[in-house]
Design an enzyme around this catalytic site. Structure first.
Site, PDB file in Angstrom:
ATOM      1  N   THR A  60      13.812  62.306 -27.296  1.00 32.01           N
ATOM      2  CA  THR A  60      14.340  61.120 -26.613  1.00 32.01           C
ATOM      3  C   THR A  60      13.222  60.405 -25.862  1.00 32.01           C
ATOM      4  O   THR A  60      13.168  59.170 -25.847  1.00 32.01           O
ATOM      5  CB  THR A  60      15.480  61.531 -25.657  1.00 32.01           C
ATOM      6  N   GLU A  65      20.551  66.079 -16.797  1.00 36.84           N
ATOM      7  CA  GLU A  65      20.012  65.672 -18.089  1.00 36.84           C
ATOM      8  C   GLU A  65      18.663  64.978 -17.935  1.00 36.84           C
ATOM      9  O   GLU A  65      17.846  64.994 -18.847  1.00 36.84           O
ATOM     10  CB  GLU A  65      21.002  64.761 -18.808  1.00 36.84           C
TER      11      GLU A  65
HETATM   12  N1  HSE Z   1      20.875  55.964 -24.504  1.00 40.72           N
HETATM   13  C1  HSE Z   1      19.929  57.014 -24.717  1.00 40.72           C
HETATM   14  C2  HSE Z   1      18.814  56.490 -25.615  1.00 40.72           C
HETATM   15  C3  HSE Z   1      20.615  58.171 -25.365  1.00 40.72           C
HETATM   16  O1  HSE Z   1      19.147  55.852 -26.619  1.00 40.72           O
HETATM   17  O2  HSE Z   1      17.644  56.719 -25.333  1.00 40.72           O
HETATM   18  C4  HSE Z   1      19.707  59.309 -25.667  1.00 40.72           C
HETATM   19  O3  HSE Z   1      20.007  60.394 -24.875  1.00 40.72           O
END
Ligand code: HSE
Length: 298
Positions: A173, A124
């Site tokens: 993201t 990922e």
């Molecule tokens: N914990 C991660 C974020 C999840 O909030 O950036 C996103 O894949």
């Protein structure tokens, strides 16, 4: 004994739940991706279904292909996407988790689930830039999962209503991480620690109201919600319709509400309507905290 072919279903996941940034994640009953894996001389990836034209099929750029390469296996991977892309519902984690799980079964690798999480998180990383495991862990374990360093703790709360509303807004993201401040005040850390601690108790007791209250957090939601048009109004309408708590699912743009099972339809209507009032179309997934990856054929 190994297998030449396996078909698996991998659920969407929702990370953070407010204060548990990069630590908490839940598996959702739906939507899900379906992945077929077959032994082969060469790794070949095909992608069909939702948003498939945007998903790279080059094995070195696809999270599932990277996992196959990390495990030194050559396989044909057919991904049938059901999880919307760049939505905050673990769309890049699902194929990585699914292929890690499938290869472990097919080649009888005997890897424990913690190790599958670690490998899937590396896959990922290609999509998000960092190897956080808060989506891949619930995709593999199901339920609510706490990921802290090498420790993974799953809990399985029952009958928790979830409404995940995905607006037609794309949030990457990488961007959603880049806009976060690098430091938090002691006061904000203390608040978020309190929310995270009470969230765990809420999950242990399947206490919907406590879970909802524990979604309150400092800084993360406030900063990221600026990327989601109508956020404040949608959240307010969900609470007025009976939601126990609302926050951003992962890095967004999906918004997630926790509620009683019988309140889900009304909350979904209220949230999609509030998005519409902001000229944003959205889709509601009415679901619950669900299971992890499952073999459906092979
Ligand atoms: N914990 C991660 C974020 C999840 O909030 O950036 C996103 O894949």
């Amino acid at each position: 004994m190994g297998k030449d072919y396996l078909k698996v279903r991998i659920p969407a996941t929702s990370a953070n739940l407010g204060a548990g940034f990069d630590v908490f994640g839940i598996a959702l009953g739906n939507p899900a991706d379906i992945i077929e894996v077959e032994k082969s001389d060469k790794t070949i990836i095909t992608v069909t279904g939702r948003d498939s034209r945007y998903v790279p099929t080059d094995p070195q750029r696809n999270t599932a292909g990277i996992v196959a390469s990390l495990l030194n296996k050559s396989v044909k991977i057919k991904i049938q996407r059901g999880i919307p892309l760049s939505s905050g519902l673990g769309s890049s984690a699902a194929p990585a988790a699914g292929v890690a799980f499938a290869l472990n079964e097919m080649f009888s690798l005997g890897l424990p689930r913690e190790e599958l999480v670690r490998i899937a998180a590396q896959g990922e990383k290609a999509a998000s830039g960092t190897a956080h495991a808060d989506n891949v862990a619930p995709a593999i374990y199901g339920g609510f999962v706490i990921v802290h360093k090498d420790t993974i703790i799953p809990l399985y709360p029952q009958n928790i209503g979830i409404v995940a509303v995905h607006p037609e807004i794309i949030v990457s993201t990488r961007t959603a991480r880049a806009i976060l401040p690098k430091e938090l005040s002691l006061e904000d850390i203390s608040f978020n620690t309190g929310s995270a601690a009470s969230m765990v108790v809420g999950m242990m007791k399947s206490d919907i109201r406590l879970i909802g209250r524990s979604m309150e957090n400092r800084v993360i939601e406030e900063v990221r919600s600026k990327l989601i048009k109508g956020y404040g109004q949608v959240k307010k309408s969900a609470i007025e319709a009976g939601a126990a708590g609302v926050t951003i699912s992962g890095s967004g743009s999906t918004m997630i509400a926790v509620c009683g099972m019988n309140e889900r339809e009304n909350i979904a209507k209220a949230m999609t309507q509030a998005f519409l009032e902001n000229h944003i179309r959205s889709e509601a997934f009415i679901t619950t905290i669900g299971n992890g990856v499952k073999i459906i054929e092979g």
